[in-house]
Structure formats: structure tokens, C-alpha cells
Design a protein around this motif. Structure first.
Motif, PDB file in Angstrom:
ATOM      1  N   UNK A   1      40.280  42.345  32.647  1.00  0.00           N
ATOM      2  CA  UNK A   1      39.279  41.370  32.047  1.00  0.00           C
ATOM      3  C   UNK A   1      38.679  40.336  32.795  1.00  0.00           C
ATOM      4  N   UNK A   2      39.334  39.822  33.721  1.00  0.00           N
ATOM      5  CA  UNK A   2      38.687  38.879  34.656  1.00  0.00           C
ATOM      6  C   UNK A   2      37.373  39.225  35.291  1.00  0.00           C
ATOM      7  N   UNK A   3      37.368  40.533  35.879  1.00  0.00           N
ATOM      8  CA  UNK A   3      36.485  41.065  36.598  1.00  0.00           C
ATOM      9  C   UNK A   3      35.436  41.459  35.678  1.00  0.00           C
ATOM     10  N   UNK A   4      35.676  41.900  34.474  1.00  0.00           N
ATOM     11  CA  UNK A   4      34.359  42.078  33.461  1.00  0.00           C
ATOM     12  C   UNK A   4      33.629  40.828  32.846  1.00  0.00           C
ATOM     13  N   UNK A   5      34.635  39.702  32.995  1.00  0.00           N
ATOM     14  CA  UNK A   5      33.784  38.319  32.593  1.00  0.00           C
ATOM     15  C   UNK A   5      32.986  37.912  33.603  1.00  0.00           C
ATOM     16  N   UNK A   6      33.551  37.906  35.035  1.00  0.00           N
ATOM     17  CA  UNK A   6      32.730  37.629  35.980  1.00  0.00           C
ATOM     18  C   UNK A   6      31.494  38.214  36.212  1.00  0.00           C
ATOM     19  N   UNK A   7      31.545  39.555  36.007  1.00  0.00           N
ATOM     20  CA  UNK A   7      30.151  40.460  36.245  1.00  0.00           C
ATOM     21  C   UNK A   7      29.209  40.001  35.022  1.00  0.00           C
ATOM     22  N   UNK A   8      29.683  39.606  33.818  1.00  0.00           N
ATOM     23  CA  UNK A   8      28.714  39.102  33.011  1.00  0.00           C
ATOM     24  C   UNK A   8      27.969  37.792  33.052  1.00  0.00           C
ATOM     25  N   UNK A   9      28.619  37.033  34.296  1.00  0.00           N
ATOM     26  CA  UNK A   9      28.074  35.564  34.405  1.00  0.00           C
ATOM     27  C   UNK A   9      27.086  35.598  35.607  1.00  0.00           C
ATOM     28  N   UNK A  10      26.123  34.966  35.290  1.00  0.00           N
ATOM     29  CA  UNK A  10      24.767  34.958  36.386  1.00  0.00           C
ATOM     30  C   UNK A  10      25.058  34.641  37.589  1.00  0.00           C
ATOM     31  N   UNK A  11      26.057  33.490  37.879  1.00  0.00           N
ATOM     32  CA  UNK A  11      26.242  33.312  39.429  1.00  0.00           C
ATOM     33  C   UNK A  11      27.304  34.212  39.943  1.00  0.00           C
ATOM     34  N   UNK A  12      28.317  34.436  39.303  1.00  0.00           N
ATOM     35  CA  UNK A  12      29.361  35.183  39.730  1.00  0.00           C
ATOM     36  C   UNK A  12      29.285  36.692  39.651  1.00  0.00           C
ATOM     37  N   UNK A  13      28.169  37.218  38.974  1.00  0.00           N
ATOM     38  CA  UNK A  13      27.909  38.648  38.884  1.00  0.00           C
ATOM     39  C   UNK A  13      28.478  39.564  40.057  1.00  0.00           C
ATOM     40  N   UNK A  14      27.875  39.124  41.137  1.00  0.00           N
ATOM     41  CA  UNK A  14      28.307  40.066  42.413  1.00  0.00           C
ATOM     42  C   UNK A  14      29.853  40.236  42.766  1.00  0.00           C
ATOM     43  N   UNK A  15      30.500  38.856  42.685  1.00  0.00           N
ATOM     44  CA  UNK A  15      31.883  39.143  42.471  1.00  0.00           C
ATOM     45  C   UNK A  15      32.621  39.936  41.499  1.00  0.00           C
ATOM     46  N   UNK A  16      32.263  39.689  40.498  1.00  0.00           N
ATOM     47  CA  UNK A  16      32.888  40.478  39.187  1.00  0.00           C
ATOM     48  C   UNK A  16      32.733  41.851  39.737  1.00  0.00           C
ATOM     49  N   UNK A  17      31.397  42.275  40.136  1.00  0.00           N
ATOM     50  CA  UNK A  17      31.202  43.744  40.297  1.00  0.00           C
ATOM     51  C   UNK A  17      31.902  44.157  41.416  1.00  0.00           C
ATOM     52  N   UNK A  18      32.290  43.487  42.532  1.00  0.00           N
ATOM     53  CA  UNK A  18      33.059  43.978  43.462  1.00  0.00           C
ATOM     54  C   UNK A  18      34.713  44.103  42.956  1.00  0.00           C
ATOM     55  N   UNK A  19      35.152  43.082  42.225  1.00  0.00           N
ATOM     56  CA  UNK A  19      36.362  43.045  41.581  1.00  0.00           C
ATOM     57  C   UNK A  19      36.744  44.367  40.601  1.00  0.00           C
ATOM     58  N   UNK A  20      35.457  44.804  40.067  1.00  0.00           N
ATOM     59  CA  UNK A  20      35.553  45.918  39.004  1.00  0.00           C
ATOM     60  C   UNK A  20      35.767  47.152  40.114  1.00  0.00           C
ATOM     61  N   UNK A  21      35.186  47.245  41.317  1.00  0.00           N
ATOM     62  CA  UNK A  21      35.431  48.332  42.160  1.00  0.00           C
ATOM     63  C   UNK A  21      36.687  48.401  42.541  1.00  0.00           C
ATOM     64  N   UNK A  22      37.302  47.277  42.750  1.00  0.00           N
ATOM     65  CA  UNK A  22      38.664  47.346  43.140  1.00  0.00           C
ATOM     66  C   UNK A  22      39.336  47.837  42.121  1.00  0.00           C
ATOM     67  N   UNK A  23      39.167  47.352  40.922  1.00  0.00           N
ATOM     68  CA  UNK A  23      39.924  47.771  39.578  1.00  0.00           C
ATOM     69  C   UNK A  23      39.762  49.496  39.406  1.00  0.00           C
ATOM     70  N   UNK A  24      38.491  49.746  39.773  1.00  0.00           N
ATOM     71  CA  UNK A  24      38.410  51.070  39.663  1.00  0.00           C
ATOM     72  C   UNK A  24      39.005  51.984  40.683  1.00  0.00           C
ATOM     73  N   UNK A  25      39.105  51.500  41.808  1.00  0.00           N
ATOM     74  CA  UNK A  25      39.898  52.039  42.892  1.00  0.00           C
ATOM     75  C   UNK A  25      41.490  52.074  42.580  1.00  0.00           C
ATOM     76  N   UNK A  26      41.927  51.021  41.989  1.00  0.00           N
ATOM     77  CA  UNK A  26      43.342  51.137  41.466  1.00  0.00           C
ATOM     78  C   UNK A  26      43.507  52.177  40.554  1.00  0.00           C
TER      79      UNK A  26
END
Length: 226
Positions: free
Chosen positions: A145-170
Motif C-alpha cells: 500500500x505504501x509503495x503504491x501510494x508513492x508511485x502515484x505521487x509526482x515527486x516520489x513516483x520513482x521511489x514508489x516504483x522501486x519499492x513495488x519492484x521489491x514487493x514483487x520480488x518478495x
């Protein structure tokens, strides 16, 4: 004198919540080796011992309980503040309100697991199993949920995308463990401990990453002084 707003940095709390469980299991692992309860190995691929066993005997028993219980409390605070952090960033996703509750149940489950560790009996065994499952699964959902919220933020989009990749790996590690359990249960039983170590590492890595983002965003507890 006019009131002044003082901000207390909170990233250190997030980092403590992330590092305490991770450091604890490695310290208890080393102590258990030194005291002869576990043979030397690399648990991430040797699958030589479970995380539970590292804190079940000797001095490691007291270290494990003495640090994991505070870690559960830190975790509850961490998840509560994550919801406030996302609100402060303007990342108002629908799932934001669920994060504190998911984190609360996850960390309470961690505390129950910790208290039951080292005790024999069906009730204690069941508590440990339920505690582990709830801790990993609910923590994962909260991180998603945190990763998805950050991915939809203009400034933190890249960080959210990377965190989602980490979630996908898990998630991939978890799905692989389920497949191996169903297809080759005898083989998987020899490597299931390694999967547990890897999942713990991924979950805590995600938390460390979020702590770094707290620092980069300047997330603070706001106080007022005269």
C-alpha cells in the motif's frame, strides 16, 4: 514572543524499526553458533536453520525476546506514522487508512510469536505459526500500500516504483515457495528455512528504504514552543 514550530526528525525511529529485527536475528544466529547450538552455515542458501531456532536456546533466547518485543512496539509506531507521512506528502491513496491497522496486527502477531518462542506444547506451536504467517503477510500488504501510494505521487513516483519492484520480488519468493511445497514437498522441506530468511531480509530492506525516504522528505513530529 511569537510561537515557533519545532520539528523533531522521525527517520531515526523508522530506521530503528527496520533494523532492530534484522540485526537481532543475525546477532542471535551468531551467538547460537558460538554457544554450539547451531553449526556454522549461510542460512540464506544453506537453509541450515530457521529464524526461530536462532533465538530458542542459551543467551540468544534472552537477546531475541529482549529485542523483538521492543521491535514490535517500534513497528506499531512506524506503521501509524507511515499513514501520517503519506498524508503529509499528499499521497492520499484509498488504502492509506488501512496501513496502521495492518501494521498493528502484524506487530502484535510478532510479539505473540516472540513470547511463544522457546516453549513446548500445541498451543505455543500454533501461536508461533499464526504469528509468523500474520506478521509476514500483513506487513507485506502494508508495504504494498505504501509503495503504491508513492508511485502515484509526482515527486516520489520513482521511489514508489522501486519499492513495488521489491514487493514483487518478495511476492515471487512467496509464490515459488508455495509451488515447491505443492510439487516437490520433500525437496522444499530441505530449503524452506532459506525462504524464510530471504523474505525477512526483503521485508526489512523495504522498511529501511522507507526510513531513508522519511529522511529525504524531512518528515518530522511537529511541536510548538513559546
Amino acid at each position: 514572543m511569537r510561537n515557533a514550530r519545532i520539528g523533531v526528525p522521525l527517520w531515526w525511529l523508522a530506521m530503528a524499526a527496520a533494523l532492530t529485527p534484522l540485526v537481532t536475528i543475525h546477532v542471535t544466529f551468531a551467538v547460537s553458533i558460538l554457544e554450539g547450538y547451531i553449526s556454522w552455515c549461510v542460512p540464506y542458501w544453506d537453509s541450515c536453520t530457521s529464524i526461530s531456532r536462532t533465538g530458542r536456546y542459551g543467551t540468544a533466547y534472552f537477546i531475541f525476546k529482549g529485542t523483538m518485543l521492543p521491535a514490535a512496539i517500534l513497528g506499531i509506531l512506524f506503521w501509524f506514522l507511515n499513514s501520517r507521512w503519506l498524508l503529509q506528502l499528499g499521497a492520499n491513496s484509498r488504502g492509506r487508512h488501512w496501513i496502521p491497522w495492518l501494521g498493528f496486527v502484524a506487530c502484535t502477531s510478532l510479539a505473540a510469536y516472540t513470547l511463544a518462542l522457546g516453549h513446548e506444547g500445541d498451543g505455543f506451536n500454533l501461536t508461533r505459526r499464526i504469528g509468523v504467517v500474520l506478521y509476514f503477510s500483513l506487513t507485506y500488504i502494508a508495504q504494498l500500500l505504501i509503495s503504491s501510494a508513492l508511485r502515484g505521487h509526482p515527486r516520489w513516483h520513482r521511489s514508489g516504483k522501486h519499492l513495488l519492484w521489491l514487493c514483487e520480488l518478495a511476492l515471487a519468493v512467496g509464490i515459488l515457495s508455495v509451488i515447491l511445497t505443492a510439487v516437490v514437498p520433500d525437496i522444499y522441506s530441505q530449503m524452506d528455512d532459506a525462504f524464510e530468511w530471504i523474505l525477512a531480509l526483503l521485508i526489512n530492506t523495504h522498511a529501511i528504504w522507507v526510513a531513508i525516504l522519511w529522511r529525504q522528505s524531512g518528515f518530522r513530529a511537529r511541536l510548538w514552543a513559546e
